[in-house]
Design a protein around this motif. Structure first.
Motif, PDB file in Angstrom:
ATOM      1  N   ARG A   1     -55.870  56.436  20.852  1.00 57.57           N
ATOM      2  CA  ARG A   1     -55.129  55.184  20.940  1.00 57.57           C
ATOM      3  C   ARG A   1     -55.474  54.398  22.187  1.00 57.57           C
ATOM      4  O   ARG A   1     -55.023  53.270  22.355  1.00 57.57           O
ATOM      5  CB  ARG A   1     -53.624  55.462  20.938  1.00 57.57           C
ATOM      6  CG  ARG A   1     -53.129  56.016  19.629  1.00 57.57           C
ATOM      7  CD  ARG A   1     -51.656  56.240  19.629  1.00 57.57           C
ATOM      8  NE  ARG A   1     -50.962  55.062  20.166  1.00 57.57           N
ATOM      9  CZ  ARG A   1     -49.713  55.079  20.576  1.00 57.57           C
ATOM     10  NH1 ARG A   1     -49.017  56.185  20.527  1.00 57.57           N
ATOM     11  NH2 ARG A   1     -49.135  53.995  21.046  1.00 57.57           N
ATOM     12  N   ASN A   2     -56.268  54.942  23.077  1.00 61.55           N
ATOM     13  CA  ASN A   2     -56.566  54.289  24.337  1.00 61.55           C
ATOM     14  C   ASN A   2     -58.015  53.830  24.439  1.00 61.55           C
ATOM     15  O   ASN A   2     -58.595  53.889  25.503  1.00 61.55           O
ATOM     16  CB  ASN A   2     -56.198  55.203  25.504  1.00 61.55           C
ATOM     17  CG  ASN A   2     -54.708  55.359  25.649  1.00 61.55           C
ATOM     18  OD1 ASN A   2     -53.964  54.430  25.364  1.00 61.55           O
ATOM     19  ND2 ASN A   2     -54.262  56.517  26.074  1.00 61.55           N
ATOM     20  N   THR A   3     -58.577  53.372  23.350  1.00 60.77           N
ATOM     21  CA  THR A   3     -59.916  52.808  23.430  1.00 60.77           C
ATOM     22  C   THR A   3     -59.825  51.467  24.151  1.00 60.77           C
ATOM     23  O   THR A   3     -58.751  50.878  24.265  1.00 60.77           O
ATOM     24  CB  THR A   3     -60.513  52.613  22.030  1.00 60.77           C
ATOM     25  OG1 THR A   3     -59.702  51.678  21.318  1.00 60.77           O
ATOM     26  CG2 THR A   3     -60.584  53.929  21.277  1.00 60.77           C
TER      27      THR A   3
ATOM     28  N   ALA B   1     -57.108  46.381  25.407  1.00 61.79           N
ATOM     29  CA  ALA B   1     -57.236  44.929  25.546  1.00 61.79           C
ATOM     30  C   ALA B   1     -56.300  44.201  24.597  1.00 61.79           C
ATOM     31  O   ALA B   1     -55.720  43.168  24.955  1.00 61.79           O
ATOM     32  CB  ALA B   1     -58.677  44.510  25.287  1.00 61.79           C
ATOM     33  N   ALA B   2     -56.116  44.716  23.388  1.00 61.87           N
ATOM     34  CA  ALA B   2     -55.207  44.085  22.432  1.00 61.87           C
ATOM     35  C   ALA B   2     -53.761  44.167  22.918  1.00 61.87           C
ATOM     36  O   ALA B   2     -52.986  43.234  22.736  1.00 61.87           O
ATOM     37  CB  ALA B   2     -55.348  44.741  21.068  1.00 61.87           C
ATOM     38  N   ARG B   3     -53.393  45.293  23.547  1.00 64.07           N
ATOM     39  CA  ARG B   3     -52.025  45.423  24.055  1.00 64.07           C
ATOM     40  C   ARG B   3     -51.785  44.534  25.266  1.00 64.07           C
ATOM     41  O   ARG B   3     -50.675  44.085  25.507  1.00 64.07           O
ATOM     42  CB  ARG B   3     -51.723  46.877  24.411  1.00 64.07           C
ATOM     43  CG  ARG B   3     -51.556  47.772  23.206  1.00 64.07           C
ATOM     44  CD  ARG B   3     -50.944  49.118  23.579  1.00 64.07           C
ATOM     45  NE  ARG B   3     -51.656  49.840  24.590  1.00 64.07           N
ATOM     46  CZ  ARG B   3     -52.557  50.806  24.356  1.00 64.07           C
ATOM     47  NH1 ARG B   3     -52.847  51.147  23.131  1.00 64.07           N
ATOM     48  NH2 ARG B   3     -53.155  51.428  25.347  1.00 64.07           N
ATOM     49  N   LEU B   4     -52.813  44.262  26.046  1.00 59.29           N
ATOM     50  CA  LEU B   4     -52.677  43.465  27.256  1.00 59.29           C
ATOM     51  C   LEU B   4     -52.940  41.978  27.028  1.00 59.29           C
ATOM     52  O   LEU B   4     -52.798  41.185  27.951  1.00 59.29           O
ATOM     53  CB  LEU B   4     -53.630  43.981  28.334  1.00 59.29           C
ATOM     54  CG  LEU B   4     -53.357  45.399  28.827  1.00 59.29           C
ATOM     55  CD1 LEU B   4     -54.412  45.820  29.822  1.00 59.29           C
ATOM     56  CD2 LEU B   4     -51.983  45.496  29.439  1.00 59.29           C
ATOM     57  N   LYS B   5     -53.324  41.603  25.802  1.00 62.24           N
ATOM     58  CA  LYS B   5     -53.650  40.217  25.495  1.00 62.24           C
ATOM     59  C   LYS B   5     -52.427  39.333  25.702  1.00 62.24           C
ATOM     60  O   LYS B   5     -51.320  39.689  25.317  1.00 62.24           O
ATOM     61  CB  LYS B   5     -54.117  40.115  24.044  1.00 62.24           C
ATOM     62  CG  LYS B   5     -54.629  38.744  23.658  1.00 62.24           C
ATOM     63  CD  LYS B   5     -55.059  38.753  22.220  1.00 62.24           C
ATOM     64  CE  LYS B   5     -53.847  38.386  21.411  1.00 62.24           C
ATOM     65  NZ  LYS B   5     -54.053  38.065  20.045  1.00 62.24           N
ATOM     66  N   PRO B   6     -52.608  38.137  26.304  1.00 59.52           N
ATOM     67  CA  PRO B   6     -51.466  37.250  26.496  1.00 59.52           C
ATOM     68  C   PRO B   6     -50.905  36.766  25.167  1.00 59.52           C
ATOM     69  O   PRO B   6     -51.611  36.694  24.168  1.00 59.52           O
ATOM     70  CB  PRO B   6     -52.039  36.085  27.310  1.00 59.52           C
ATOM     71  CG  PRO B   6     -53.501  36.247  27.323  1.00 59.52           C
ATOM     72  CD  PRO B   6     -53.840  37.620  26.850  1.00 59.52           C
ATOM     73  N   VAL B   7     -49.638  36.419  25.186  1.00 59.77           N
ATOM     74  CA  VAL B   7     -48.956  35.984  23.973  1.00 59.77           C
ATOM     75  C   VAL B   7     -49.463  34.615  23.531  1.00 59.77           C
ATOM     76  O   VAL B   7     -49.639  34.358  22.352  1.00 59.77           O
ATOM     77  CB  VAL B   7     -47.431  35.939  24.215  1.00 59.77           C
ATOM     78  CG1 VAL B   7     -46.714  35.354  23.021  1.00 59.77           C
ATOM     79  CG2 VAL B   7     -46.916  37.325  24.515  1.00 59.77           C
ATOM     80  N   GLY B   8     -49.718  33.718  24.437  1.00 63.03           N
ATOM     81  CA  GLY B   8     -50.144  32.366  24.086  1.00 63.03           C
ATOM     82  C   GLY B   8     -51.237  31.890  25.015  1.00 63.03           C
ATOM     83  O   GLY B   8     -51.633  32.580  25.943  1.00 63.03           O
TER      84      GLY B   8
END
Length: 167
Positions: A52-54, A59-66
């Motif tokens: 789960r930590n690729t 990067a997808a989890r840290l991506k900004p909301v907007g």
């Protein structure tokens, strides 16, 4: 008269230095053990999975909301193909969806559709000038009436509809 003074002696349950050392140790160890056990209970003993930590998932989890976009955003790439396949442009429909909010009520001195007096001076400037004002914006009117996704042909069709209704 002499009063009899009674002196109570105070006795502690800690009688030796070894007992004192044990009490001090437990005073620190017991709260720490309780905190650790509570944290394990609350987190459910989180099990991290290496798959789960690729980098992509992190990067997808840290991506900004907007995103903040300054200026006009270009229309989507697929939009012209869809609009070209749709057939002729409906100026009245575009007017009703995008332009009527201001031009039906005269918001911010927008010329009302059907008001020949306010449109005559504008119509005398020529259609090319009207098209450029509608596409690029003028005074209080934003470019393309505030809908950057409109194609120039759609804006021109809406202008033609408004001019036709105001002659």
């Amino acid at each position: 008269m002499a009063q009899d003074l009674q002196v109570e002696t105070h006795e502690s349950f800690i009688k030796t230095p070894e007992q004192l050392a044990v009490v001090v140790f437990l005073a620190f160890a017991v709260p720490i053990a309780i905190i650790v056990l509570l944290s394990q209970y609350v987190t459910g003993g989180l099990h991290t999975d290496a798959a789960r930590n690729t980098e992509e998932m992190v990067a997808a989890r840290l991506k900004p909301v907007g995103e903040v976009v300054l200026g006009e955003a270009p229309p989507p790439a697929a939009t012209p193909a869809v609009k070209a396949a749709a057939g002729p442009v409906d100026g009245k429909g575009i007017y009703e969806k995008n332009c009527a909010a201001c031009h039906a009520a005269g918001v911010m001195n927008a010329p009302k559709v059907g008001d020949k007096g306010s449109w005559s001076a504008r119509i005398s400037q020529g259609k090319d000038t009207l098209y450029q004002h509608a596409i690029k914006g003028i005074r209080g009117m934003p470019a393309k009436g505030g809908n950057a996704a409109l194609a120039d042909a759609e804006v021109k069709a809406a202008v033609d509809h408004m001019v036709g209704a105001s002659k």
